[in-house]
Design a protein around this motif. Sequence first.
Motif, short mmCIF file in Angstrom:
data_model
loop_
_atom_site.label_atom_id
_atom_site.label_comp_id
_atom_site.label_asym_id
_atom_site.label_seq_id
_atom_site.Cartn_x
_atom_site.Cartn_y
_atom_site.Cartn_z
N ALA A 86 0.78 -1.22 -0.06
CA ALA A 86 0.12 -0.03 -0.14
C ALA A 86 0.99 1.25 -0.22
O ALA A 86 0.23 2.25 -0.14
CB ALA A 86 -1.00 -0.05 1.37
N MET A 87 2.07 1.16 0.09
CA MET A 87 3.05 2.32 0.28
C MET A 87 3.07 2.97 -1.27
O MET A 87 3.90 4.03 -1.39
CB MET A 87 4.43 1.89 0.91
N GLU A 88 2.67 2.17 -2.28
CA GLU A 88 2.66 2.75 -3.67
C GLU A 88 1.90 3.90 -3.60
O GLU A 88 2.14 4.91 -4.65
CB GLU A 88 2.30 1.65 -4.54
N GLY A 89 0.97 4.25 -2.99
CA GLY A 89 0.31 5.57 -2.90
C GLY A 89 1.08 6.88 -2.64
O GLY A 89 2.11 6.57 -2.02
N PRO A 90 0.49 7.75 -2.93
CA PRO A 90 1.18 9.00 -2.27
C PRO A 90 1.46 8.87 -0.76
O PRO A 90 0.61 8.50 -0.16
CB PRO A 90 0.41 10.42 -2.61
N THR A 91 2.54 9.44 -0.28
CA THR A 91 2.83 9.50 1.10
C THR A 91 1.82 9.78 2.30
O THR A 91 1.51 9.50 3.13
CB THR A 91 4.16 10.20 1.57
N PRO A 92 1.01 11.11 1.76
CA PRO A 92 -0.21 11.45 2.68
C PRO A 92 -1.22 10.33 2.78
O PRO A 92 -1.98 10.15 3.88
CB PRO A 92 -0.75 12.77 2.17
N VAL A 93 -1.35 9.60 1.66
CA VAL A 93 -2.27 8.30 1.92
C VAL A 93 -1.78 7.53 2.98
O VAL A 93 -2.33 6.88 3.97
CB VAL A 93 -2.40 7.64 0.44
N SER A 94 -0.54 7.12 2.92
CA SER A 94 0.09 6.33 4.00
C SER A 94 0.06 6.77 5.31
O SER A 94 -0.50 5.81 6.16
CB SER A 94 1.69 5.98 3.64
N ALA A 95 -0.05 7.91 5.40
CA ALA A 95 -0.39 8.64 6.89
C ALA A 95 -1.43 8.47 7.24
O ALA A 95 -1.96 8.20 8.20
CB ALA A 95 0.14 10.24 7.02
N LEU A 96 -2.53 8.64 6.18
CA LEU A 96 -3.93 8.76 6.63
C LEU A 96 -4.38 7.18 6.98
O LEU A 96 -5.02 6.84 7.90
CB LEU A 96 -4.84 9.31 5.49
N ILE A 97 -3.99 6.28 6.23
CA ILE A 97 -4.19 4.81 6.37
C ILE A 97 -3.93 4.23 7.46
O ILE A 97 -4.37 3.60 8.36
CB ILE A 97 -3.74 3.98 5.15
N HIS A 98 -2.48 4.74 8.06
CA HIS A 98 -1.71 4.01 9.14
C HIS A 98 -2.04 4.66 10.44
O HIS A 98 -1.85 4.11 11.57
CB HIS A 98 -0.26 4.15 8.90
#
Length: 628
Positions: free
Chosen positions: A241-253
Amino acid sequence: MTDYTWLLVALPLAGAAILLFGGRRTDGWGHLLGCATALAAFGVGLSLLTELLGRGADDRVIHQKVFSWIPVGQLQVDLGLQIDQLSVCFVLLISGVGSLIHIYSIGYMAEDPDRRRFFGYLNLFLASMLLLVVADNYVVLYVGWEGVGLASYLLIGFWYHKPTAATAAKKAFVMNRVGDAGLALGMFLMFSTFGTLSYAGVFAGAPAAGRGALTAMGLLLLLGACAKSAQVPLQAWLGDAMEGPTPVSALIHAATMVTAGVYLIVRSNPLYNLSPDAQLGVVIVGAVTLLFGAFIGCAKDDIKRALAASTMSQIGYMVLAAGLGPAGYAFAIMHLLTHGFFKAGLFLGSGAVIHAMHEEQDMRRYGGLRKALPVTFATFGLGYLAIIGVPPFAGFFSKDKIIEAALSSGDTRGYVLGGAALLGAGVTAFYMTRVMLMTFFGEKRWAPGSHPHEAPAVMAWPMILLAVGSAFSGLLLWWGGALQHWLEPVVGVREEAAHALPAWVTTVVALGVVAIGIAVAYRMYATAPVPRVAPVRVSALTTAARADLYGDAFNEEVFMRPGAQLTEALVEVDNAGVDGSVNALAALVSRTSNGLRRFQTGFARNYALSMLAGAVLVVALILAVRGW
């Protein structure tokens, strides 16, 4: 009666609708609208918290029926919303941290031509997660649950032109459908047992239900939680899932998707309290996953994948605590809240590093960035101290309490779980120190021509605010048992175990284990040069950790290949049995038709001869009958 709870969901949902259906005409201001709706939802959350605080401890529940949704016979489902001590914690985390991630995204996605679409997806994610946590029944929760799955698919695959991003999005979507099936089956069992799917009805009827039914419900809900919260055995999607933009990673995690499973278990605590077997399943999953993720994090050179493995491990701590029942529910939520601050800060900090290093994510090509990126270094460093549990930072209070709760029973099970939590703390200290040293210390291993620069203010201020939360949130939640007492009406009163170890012993041991992890990492990555290319010849454990402890290989061998073989067998049965019988009937009709077709020659003389022969036959029969 409060009648504006619906705005929590409606505001970001309206923002998503405007941005996704408004088209290019919203490009110029879409990012501002996305941030505004998120901040407005946070404001509504603060207003609801204020109202709860103004009520008595026994009256801190706000219900709102938006409309009657499914009035079908015995199945009566309202679109009902509920704000209580548990849901308001999630509302403030989701909308507060989510708003900071929205603001950060203004700078991070500034050059992306589809920034408006990105903010539309972020708003949809926020609305879905808010609906999930404010629902007053499992059906509405399930709608938010599915909305979160859809939004994660869209955001992970946002850069869908990259095959890796498109594949990662599909992987997350498919694996989460497995968990969704578990949650749906659990809901079916609830309805057949209790005749309702409202929280009030299910929890009121739970004491009269059979233990087998309660255990089945608990395990099915756990299956759903494992997928959303990336717990073993449904954890393999999280790293990709880290393939998405970094803000996505922050929001998901930090604020949304992976916390949903923990919320589901804690919200369903009346069911788990009555089923020791289901609770045992929860603690086993949590203990295994916290070690699973920690060991994976030790071998990742991609900074985002190292943090992703860390999330898997930290959510494992929360699940472990939730499985301890009333002894751990409040501590699971405490760690979830503190984790929201320091993990969001760590991911946004990694995004600032990646932004400065021209999209390079390999830590082996970093080094010495503390002087080039002082703000990022300071904020990331506070998140680092919080996650490894150094006092007085946030993770110290929440993680230490989970370890204490795990050890509190004093029996063999308690020591096993506590030992796993302690080992996880030491490994966390190791891999996070490794991340710090490889990124910010040592010699510069940058690519030629790199000139790292600090993130702009619109990215820096969210990082600073999250760093403040990483520093102080744990102390505020722990002080005087504030969060524990706040949640008692929802999760019950924690009773101290008779054989509990003294708290100071647990603290000293935990800090000693953390110190060992730091020391080992320092010796390996600070006293020797870090090669720019990962060594090929490594231990078997490192090889396994690089391959995510063979999670994908396990799924392929145990589920995918047998599933493919079963599908092929069913196709053969279909071809030979179902299609075979249909084809045989069709062949019989065809042969019969071909035989009859020979009597249709198209020549008049043949038809005249047939008519004559028939007439002769009829006359002969008549004469024969008369003669007889």
